[in-house]
Design an enzyme around this catalytic site. Structure first.
Site, short mmCIF file in Angstrom:
data_model
loop_
_atom_site.label_atom_id
_atom_site.label_comp_id
_atom_site.label_asym_id
_atom_site.label_seq_id
_atom_site.Cartn_x
_atom_site.Cartn_y
_atom_site.Cartn_z
N ASP A 135 7.03 16.47 8.51
CA ASP A 135 6.57 15.87 7.40
C ASP A 135 5.11 16.10 7.06
OD1 ASP A 135 7.28 15.26 4.49
OD2 ASP A 135 7.57 13.21 5.08
N ILE A 142 0.78 -1.16 0.01
CA ILE A 142 -0.01 0.03 0.06
C ILE A 142 0.87 1.18 -0.02
CG2 ILE A 142 -2.11 -1.03 1.02
CD1 ILE A 142 -1.19 0.06 3.82
N GLY A 143 2.20 1.05 0.12
CA GLY A 143 3.01 2.38 0.22
C GLY A 143 4.39 2.07 -0.22
N GLN A 144 5.03 3.02 -0.83
CA GLN A 144 6.45 2.86 -1.18
C GLN A 144 7.13 4.37 -0.94
OE1 GLN A 144 8.97 0.49 -3.04
NE2 GLN A 144 9.76 1.86 -1.90
N GLY A 145 7.48 4.40 0.18
CA GLY A 145 8.16 5.56 0.49
C GLY A 145 9.56 5.59 0.20
N PHE A 205 11.86 5.67 2.39
CA PHE A 205 12.39 4.72 3.34
C PHE A 205 11.95 3.22 3.37
CE2 PHE A 205 12.70 9.04 5.07
CZ PHE A 205 13.78 9.24 4.92
N GLY A 206 11.04 2.86 2.53
CA GLY A 206 10.92 1.51 2.45
C GLY A 206 9.45 1.35 2.18
N LYS A 243 5.50 -1.49 8.18
CA LYS A 243 6.41 -0.90 7.49
C LYS A 243 7.67 -1.39 7.50
CE LYS A 243 7.88 4.12 7.68
NZ LYS A 243 7.53 5.68 8.05
#
Ligand SMILES: Nc1ncnc2c1ncn2[C@@H]1O[C@H](COP(=O)(O)OP(=O)(O)O)[C@@H](O)[C@H]1O
Ligand SMILES: [Mg+2]
Length: 401
Positions: free
Chosen positions: A178, A53-56, A58-59, A77
Site C-alpha cells: 500500500d 489526525i487520520g481516518q483510514g 480501517f479506523g 490507531k
C-alpha cells in the site's frame, strides 16, 4: 515484545470468545473482568488524546500525549472491531505481527498495543489501539502544502530513506502493498518512516514451477502497478517499487501522477505514460489473466522521461523514475540497485530535511489537508493525453503542483 504478549483475548481463558460472555450474569461478568486482566496490554488511559489526525479505511488515528512523561507524543490507531463477532480481527493481528518483526530507522515504530477497560457501558468489549512513535507529518500532507518546498538534495534524501525502508522490508520478506504518499511519515527532524502495514504480507519465492496465489486487490488504485491491474497473483517486491516511482514523481508534481477512476482507466493512464503493454517490452504479459479481456491502448510510445523531464529537470532523477516505472516487473529496478543509482551519488548530494522542516511548526497530514487539486490534475491528464502537449511553464508548476 513477544507475540503472545500482545495477543489480546477477549474472553476468559479456556472459553470461546465473544458470544459466551453475553450469557454471563452481571456479577459473574464483573468478577471475570476484574480477575482477568491483560498483563501485557496496558490501558489506553495512560495516554490522553490530543487530536484526530487520520481516518483510514480501517479506523481512526489520534495524536496522544503520554500522561506519565507529559511530553512524549504517540499516534494511536484504533483497531476497528465493528464487524467482528468473534475475537480480535485477523487483519490487525497480521499488521501487528509484521510490525513486531520490522525494526528499522525508516519503518514506523510500534510501541505497544493498549486497550480501554471493559465496562458495562462498552458492553465489556475493549477497544484496542496500536500505539506508535509520533511523526509530525505525512508526505501527502507535506506535498499538498505549497509553502513546503523541497530542494533537489532534500528530494534525494526523501527517496533515499524511502528506498532504504523498502530494501529493509523486502530483505525481511515483507511486501508493503500500500505504498502511497499518505503512508509515508516524516518526523520534524526529517526522518522518513514507512507506515501502514495494514495490507502487508510475508512473501516467499515459490519453488520449481509452483506459483503464489496472492490477492491482487491490493494497493490504492493510483499507485497500483500494471501487473496487479492485469490480474497477476504471483507478484513480489516490484509492486512496492512501482509505488515508490509514483511517489518519487509526486515529489515534483505535488499530486499523484495517474489518478484513474477505474482499473481500466488506470491501465490506460499507465500505457499513455509508459507505452503499450506488449510481449516485446514485457515478455509473459500475454499470460496474465486480464491481458486478453481488458481493452488496452495500442501503439502507445513510452514517454516517461519526455513527460516528466519538465518537472524533474535532473537527468539522473528522470532516469531513476524511468527505471522505477518499468512495466515488466522483472525488469523494474529493485531497492538495492536504486540506492546505487547515480541520482544519489551526484551533486547536489542528499541533504538533511530537518532545517527546512524547522520552518514548519504545524503538523501536516493528508487528513487535515485541503483536498488535493483534482481539477488541476485533470488539466494535467488532458495535457498528458495530447501527443504534442507542452509542459506547463515554471510559474504554472509552482501554482498547480
Ligand atoms: N505514527 C504516526 N505518526 C503520525 N501520524 C500517523 C502515524 N501513523 C499514522 N498516522 C496518520 O494516520 C493516517 C492513517 O494511518 P494508517 O496507518 O495509514 O491507517 P489506515 O490503514 O487507516 O490508512 C496516516 O496517513 C497518517 O497521516
Ligand atoms: Mg494509510
Amino acid at each position: 515484545m513477544q507475540q503472545q504478549q500482545i495477543m489480546p483475548r477477549v474472553g476468559p481463558p479456556g472459553t470461546p470468545t465473544g458470544s459466551s460472555s453475553r450469557t454471563m450474569s452481571f456479577v459473574d461478568k464483573q468478577k471475570y473482568i476484574e480477575d482477568y486482566d491483560f498483563p501485557y496490554c496496558d490501558e489506553s488511559s495512560k495516554y490522553e488524546k490530543v487530536a484526530k489526525i487520520g481516518q483510514g479505511t480501517f479506523g481512526e488515528v489520534f495524536k496522544a500525549r503520554e500522561k506519565k512523561s507529559n511530553n512524549k507524543f504517540v499516534a494511536m490507531k484504533k483497531v476497528l472491531m465493528d464487524n467482528e463477532k468473534e475475537g480480535f480481527p485477523i487483519t490487525a493481528l497480521r499488521e501487528i505481527r509484521i510490525l513486531q518483526l520490522l525494526k528499522h530507522e525508516n519503518v514506523v515504530n510500534l510501541i505497544e498495543i493498549c486497550r480501554t477497560k471493559a465496562t458495562v457501558s462498552n458492553g465489556y468489549r475493549s477497544t484496542f489501539y496500536l500505539v506508535f512513535d509520533f511523526c509530525e507529518h505525512d508526505l501527502a500532507g507535506l506535498l499538498s502544502n505549497m509553502n513546503v518546498k523541497f530542494s533537489l538534495g532534500e528530494i534525494k534524501k526523501v527517496m533515499q530513506q524511502l528506498l532504504n525502508g523498502l530494501y529493509y522490508i523486502h530483505s525481511n520478506k515483507i511486501l508493503h502493498r500500500d505504498m502511497k504518499a499518505a503512508n509515508v511519515l516524516i518526523t520534524k527532524h526529517g526522518v522518513l518512516k514507512l507506515a501502514d502495514f495494514g495490507l502487508a504480507r510475508a512473501f516467499s519465492i515459490p519453488k520449481n514451477d509452483a506459483k503464489n496465489r496472492y490477492t491482487n486487490r491490493v494497493v490504492t488504485l493510483w499507485y497500483r502497478p500494471p501487473e496487479l491491474l492485469l490480474g497477476d497473483r504471483n507478484y513480489g517486491p516490484p509492486v512496492d517499487m512501482w509505488g515508490a516511482g509514483c511517489i518519487m514523481a509526486e515529489m515534483w508534481t505535488r499530486s499523484p501522477i495517474m489518478q484513474g477512476n477505474t482499473e481500466q482507466q488506470q491501465l490506460i493512464l499507465i500505457s499513455q505514460l509508459c507505452g503499450s503493454f506488449t510481449p516485446d517490452v514485457w515478455p509473459g504479459v500475454e499470460k496474465l489473466e486480464l491481458y486478453k479481456t481488458v481493452e488496452l491502448p495500442k501503439n502507445q510510445n513510452r514517454r516517461v522521461k519526455e513527460r516528466l523531464r519538465p518537472y524533474v529537470k535532473d537527468p539522473y532523477g528522470c532516469d531513476l523514475l524511468d527505471k522505477l516505472l518499468t512495466l515488466d516487473p522483472k525488469k523494474r529496478i529493485d531497492a538495492d540497485t536504486a540506492l546505487n543509482h547515480d541520482f544519489f551519488w551526484t551533486d547536489p548530494m542528499p541533504c538533511d530535511l530537518g532545517k527546512m522542516l524547522s520552518h514548519h511548526l504545524q503538523s501536516m497530514f493528508e487528513y487535515l489537508a485541503q483536498p488535493r487539486r483534482t481539477n488541476q490534475m485533470r488539466n494535467y491528464h488532458q495535457q498528458m493525453a495530447t501527443m504534442n502537449s507542452k509542459p506547463p511553464d515554471n510559474t504554472m508548476i509552482d501554482r498547480v503542483w
